[in-house]
Design a protein around this motif. Structure first.
Motif, PDB file in Angstrom:
ATOM      1  N   GLU A 132      51.644   0.431  64.571  1.00  0.00           N
ATOM      2  CA  GLU A 132      52.662   0.481  65.935  1.00  0.00           C
ATOM      3  C   GLU A 132      53.472   1.630  65.794  1.00  0.00           C
ATOM      4  OE1 GLU A 132      52.779  -1.215  68.377  1.00  0.00           O
ATOM      5  OE2 GLU A 132      51.547  -2.918  67.879  1.00  0.00           O
ATOM      6  N   VAL A 133      53.716   2.234  64.680  1.00  0.00           N
ATOM      7  CA  VAL A 133      54.381   3.451  64.103  1.00  0.00           C
ATOM      8  C   VAL A 133      53.281   4.652  63.919  1.00  0.00           C
ATOM      9  CG1 VAL A 133      56.701   2.509  64.059  1.00  0.00           C
ATOM     10  CG2 VAL A 133      55.020   2.821  62.120  1.00  0.00           C
ATOM     11  N   LEU A 134      52.267   4.242  63.908  1.00  0.00           N
ATOM     12  CA  LEU A 134      51.044   5.251  63.438  1.00  0.00           C
ATOM     13  C   LEU A 134      50.210   5.612  64.735  1.00  0.00           C
ATOM     14  CD1 LEU A 134      50.166   3.841  60.090  1.00  0.00           C
ATOM     15  CD2 LEU A 134      51.398   5.882  60.683  1.00  0.00           C
ATOM     16  N   VAL A 135      49.268   4.655  65.227  1.00  0.00           N
ATOM     17  CA  VAL A 135      48.367   4.804  66.028  1.00  0.00           C
ATOM     18  C   VAL A 135      49.406   5.090  67.428  1.00  0.00           C
ATOM     19  CG1 VAL A 135      46.572   3.995  67.519  1.00  0.00           C
ATOM     20  CG2 VAL A 135      46.274   3.761  64.891  1.00  0.00           C
ATOM     21  N   VAL A 136      50.152   4.168  67.518  1.00  0.00           N
ATOM     22  CA  VAL A 136      50.920   4.202  68.836  1.00  0.00           C
ATOM     23  C   VAL A 136      51.631   5.474  68.866  1.00  0.00           C
ATOM     24  CG1 VAL A 136      52.670   3.028  70.092  1.00  0.00           C
ATOM     25  CG2 VAL A 136      50.850   1.679  68.810  1.00  0.00           C
ATOM     26  N   GLY A 195      35.471  13.547  56.337  1.00  0.00           N
ATOM     27  CA  GLY A 195      34.172  13.950  56.975  1.00  0.00           C
ATOM     28  C   GLY A 195      32.747  13.516  56.321  1.00  0.00           C
ATOM     29  N   LYS A 196      32.892  13.739  55.023  1.00  0.00           N
ATOM     30  CA  LYS A 196      31.656  13.401  54.420  1.00  0.00           C
ATOM     31  C   LYS A 196      31.274  11.924  54.410  1.00  0.00           C
ATOM     32  CE  LYS A 196      32.220  16.691  50.552  1.00  0.00           C
ATOM     33  NZ  LYS A 196      32.704  17.012  49.206  1.00  0.00           N
ATOM     34  N   GLN A 197      32.088  11.072  54.341  1.00  0.00           N
ATOM     35  CA  GLN A 197      31.825   9.623  54.633  1.00  0.00           C
ATOM     36  C   GLN A 197      31.773   9.481  56.078  1.00  0.00           C
ATOM     37  OE1 GLN A 197      32.204   7.489  52.226  1.00  0.00           O
ATOM     38  NE2 GLN A 197      32.671   8.871  50.737  1.00  0.00           N
ATOM     39  N   LEU A 198      32.069   9.981  57.039  1.00  0.00           N
ATOM     40  CA  LEU A 198      31.655   9.658  58.402  1.00  0.00           C
ATOM     41  C   LEU A 198      30.495  10.218  58.643  1.00  0.00           C
ATOM     42  CD1 LEU A 198      34.931  10.626  60.481  1.00  0.00           C
ATOM     43  CD2 LEU A 198      34.143   8.516  60.072  1.00  0.00           C
ATOM     44  N   PHE A 211      30.315   3.060  62.312  1.00  0.00           N
ATOM     45  CA  PHE A 211      30.638   4.183  62.977  1.00  0.00           C
ATOM     46  C   PHE A 211      31.053   4.226  64.424  1.00  0.00           C
ATOM     47  CE2 PHE A 211      29.830   8.325  65.434  1.00  0.00           C
ATOM     48  CZ  PHE A 211      30.577   8.983  64.816  1.00  0.00           C
ATOM     49  N   GLU A 212      32.191   4.634  64.995  1.00  0.00           N
ATOM     50  CA  GLU A 212      32.532   4.694  66.084  1.00  0.00           C
ATOM     51  C   GLU A 212      32.831   6.033  66.601  1.00  0.00           C
ATOM     52  OE1 GLU A 212      35.756   1.907  67.128  1.00  0.00           O
ATOM     53  OE2 GLU A 212      34.983   0.479  65.911  1.00  0.00           O
ATOM     54  N   GLU A 213      32.376   6.364  67.873  1.00  0.00           N
ATOM     55  CA  GLU A 213      32.695   7.770  68.290  1.00  0.00           C
ATOM     56  C   GLU A 213      34.092   8.010  68.515  1.00  0.00           C
ATOM     57  OE1 GLU A 213      30.360   5.702  69.358  1.00  0.00           O
ATOM     58  OE2 GLU A 213      28.405   6.688  69.361  1.00  0.00           O
ATOM     59  N   ASP A 214      34.789   7.088  68.656  1.00  0.00           N
ATOM     60  CA  ASP A 214      36.088   7.432  68.958  1.00  0.00           C
ATOM     61  C   ASP A 214      36.771   7.972  67.420  1.00  0.00           C
ATOM     62  OD1 ASP A 214      36.618   6.753  71.391  1.00  0.00           O
ATOM     63  OD2 ASP A 214      37.377   4.645  70.940  1.00  0.00           O
ATOM     64  N   ASP A 215      36.066   7.608  66.241  1.00  0.00           N
ATOM     65  CA  ASP A 215      36.582   8.182  64.764  1.00  0.00           C
ATOM     66  C   ASP A 215      36.826   9.781  65.059  1.00  0.00           C
ATOM     67  OD1 ASP A 215      36.684   5.613  64.258  1.00  0.00           O
ATOM     68  OD2 ASP A 215      34.804   5.581  62.958  1.00  0.00           O
ATOM     69  N   ILE A 216      35.755  10.277  65.571  1.00  0.00           N
ATOM     70  CA  ILE A 216      35.950  11.611  65.623  1.00  0.00           C
ATOM     71  C   ILE A 216      37.006  12.286  66.432  1.00  0.00           C
ATOM     72  CG2 ILE A 216      34.424  13.637  65.934  1.00  0.00           C
ATOM     73  CD1 ILE A 216      33.418  11.843  63.950  1.00  0.00           C
ATOM     74  N   LYS A 217      36.994  11.546  67.614  1.00  0.00           N
ATOM     75  CA  LYS A 217      38.432  11.835  68.541  1.00  0.00           C
ATOM     76  C   LYS A 217      39.488  11.750  67.529  1.00  0.00           C
ATOM     77  CE  LYS A 217      35.991  10.369  72.606  1.00  0.00           C
ATOM     78  NZ  LYS A 217      36.297   9.340  73.879  1.00  0.00           N
ATOM     79  N   GLU A 218      39.772  10.707  67.005  1.00  0.00           N
ATOM     80  CA  GLU A 218      40.912  10.499  65.954  1.00  0.00           C
ATOM     81  C   GLU A 218      41.108  11.453  65.225  1.00  0.00           C
ATOM     82  OE1 GLU A 218      43.614   8.056  67.126  1.00  0.00           O
ATOM     83  OE2 GLU A 218      42.092   8.565  68.707  1.00  0.00           O
ATOM     84  N   ARG A 219      40.126  11.844  64.343  1.00  0.00           N
ATOM     85  CA  ARG A 219      39.998  12.917  63.433  1.00  0.00           C
ATOM     86  C   ARG A 219      40.627  14.294  63.871  1.00  0.00           C
ATOM     87  NH1 ARG A 219      36.294  16.450  60.395  1.00  0.00           N
ATOM     88  NH2 ARG A 219      36.605  15.955  58.269  1.00  0.00           N
ATOM     89  N   ALA A 220      40.359  14.742  65.044  1.00  0.00           N
ATOM     90  CA  ALA A 220      40.892  15.904  65.550  1.00  0.00           C
ATOM     91  C   ALA A 220      42.584  15.669  65.708  1.00  0.00           C
ATOM     92  CB  ALA A 220      40.531  15.866  67.155  1.00  0.00           C
ATOM     93  N   LYS A 221      43.092  14.657  65.436  1.00  0.00           N
ATOM     94  CA  LYS A 221      44.721  14.517  65.478  1.00  0.00           C
ATOM     95  C   LYS A 221      44.841  14.309  64.026  1.00  0.00           C
ATOM     96  CE  LYS A 221      44.812  12.704  70.214  1.00  0.00           C
ATOM     97  NZ  LYS A 221      45.496  13.729  70.891  1.00  0.00           N
ATOM     98  N   TRP A 222      44.341  15.010  63.081  1.00  0.00           N
ATOM     99  CA  TRP A 222      44.639  14.501  61.779  1.00  0.00           C
ATOM    100  C   TRP A 222      45.939  15.077  61.346  1.00  0.00           C
ATOM    101  CZ3 TRP A 222      41.473  12.377  57.886  1.00  0.00           C
ATOM    102  CH2 TRP A 222      41.978  12.616  56.772  1.00  0.00           C
ATOM    103  N   LYS A 223      46.442  16.131  61.707  1.00  0.00           N
ATOM    104  CA  LYS A 223      47.777  16.747  61.382  1.00  0.00           C
ATOM    105  C   LYS A 223      48.933  15.506  61.900  1.00  0.00           C
ATOM    106  CE  LYS A 223      46.952  21.537  61.041  1.00  0.00           C
ATOM    107  NZ  LYS A 223      47.157  22.923  61.471  1.00  0.00           N
TER     108      LYS A 223
END
Length: 299
Positions: A132-136, A195-198, A211-223
């Motif tokens: 709730e204070v991470l993803v949200v 990235g290696k694990q994905l 694997f979920e495609e959304d994992d890649i979308k979330e990875r773009a928001k790493w920072k």
């Protein structure tokens, strides 16, 4: 275990700030080879099992262990490897996915409260109320569009996050006051290793289901995620409900560290087996002869 290893190196209890950029994702090996790793892990499993049995007999404490991490950091495998030797009667594992419509009709802690440990049990939260204070926080549209809060409560998002940090802190303090110890573990994987694990999940047909495609979308928001983790840990790390930031690039190291953390936290509880009174001890001794008599008559 390496003599230089101390779980305190990874512990954050509010006495020092957590800076994600300074936190290690990999350390020197805590094991000599695969055989040494397997031996240490087995010793940890045995000790955790013994301590959990003691906690069950003592029947005063419960332990809530929270795992948080980016996708593919190894939450599932760590839980499996570290706790596989513990009596399943005393361990419960709860994974939290996206909240259902029914869960969204309640406050954000409601669905987690349903799964808190009872006295004598270890409960593992694979993800938790911290979403709730991470993803949200990374996706505030979830808060404003999906969580059905009154609009006047979501006008100032900075205020919302501060309130939620306070609510979580008070919730964990409440648990402590009721004998439920809380340990929070952040598996700190590097973006490169993730990235290696994905990629492995994509290339290995037996792991495609993970694997979920959304994992890649979330990875773009790493920072943004690392910033959210840093703020959440610093706002909620306390002596009674500490965070442990565990280097996660080496899975074997990670599991050994987690095992050691659980052992130390369990040992910190003031536990003992119930004492037998002199009268009860004498009564039990008499029952031994009763058992012998029953066996003799059965022959």
């Amino acid at each position: 275990m390496s003599k230089s290893f101390k779980s305190d190196n990874f512990r954050y209890d509010g006495s020092r700030p957590f800076h994600h950029k300074k936190a290690a994702t990999k350390i020197n090996d805590l094991y000599k080879d695969k055989a040494d790793y397997a031996s240490q892990l087995e010793e940890f499993r045995t000790e955790i099992d013994q301590l959990q049995s003691l906690m069950y007999a003592h029947n005063r404490y419960g332990l809530l262990v929270i795992f948080q991490a980016m996708d593919a950091a190894g939450k599932d495998s760590t839980i499996k490897h570290v706790l596989s030797g513990v009596n399943p009667i005393g361990v419960k594992i709860q994974s939290f996915k996206r909240p259902s419509d029914n869960e969204l009709d309640h406050d954000f802690l409601w669905r987690h409260i349903q799964h808190l440990p009872q006295r004598g049990d270890i409960t593992i939260f694979n993800r938790s109320h911290y979403e709730e204070v991470l993803v949200v926080k990374v996706h505030p549209e979830i808060l404003t569009n999906s969580q059905k809060l009154p609009k006047e409560l979501t006008k100032d998002l900075d205020k919302v996050w501060k309130q939620r940090y306070n609510d979580i802190g008070n919730f964990e303090k409440y648990l402590y006051h009721n004998g439920i110890r809380v340990v929070k573990i952040f598996l700190n994987i590097s973006q490169l290793e993730q990235g290696k694990q994905l990629i492995e999940r994509i290339e290995d047909p037996t792991k495609n289901w993970k694997f979920e495609e959304d994992d890649i979308k979330e990875r773009a928001k790493w920072k943004e995620y690392m910033h959210a983790y840093e703020e959440a840990i610093n706002a909620t790390a306390t002596e009674k409900a500490p965070w442990y930031v565990v280097p996660a690039d080496d899975k074997k190291n990670m599991r050994l560290i987690v095992g050691q953390i659980l052992i130390e936290e369990l040992k910190n509880m003031n536990m003992s087996f119930p004492e037998t009174t002199t009268e009860r001890h004498a009564a039990l001794q008499k029952l031994i002869e009763t058992i012998h008599e029953q066996d003799r008559s059965a022959q």
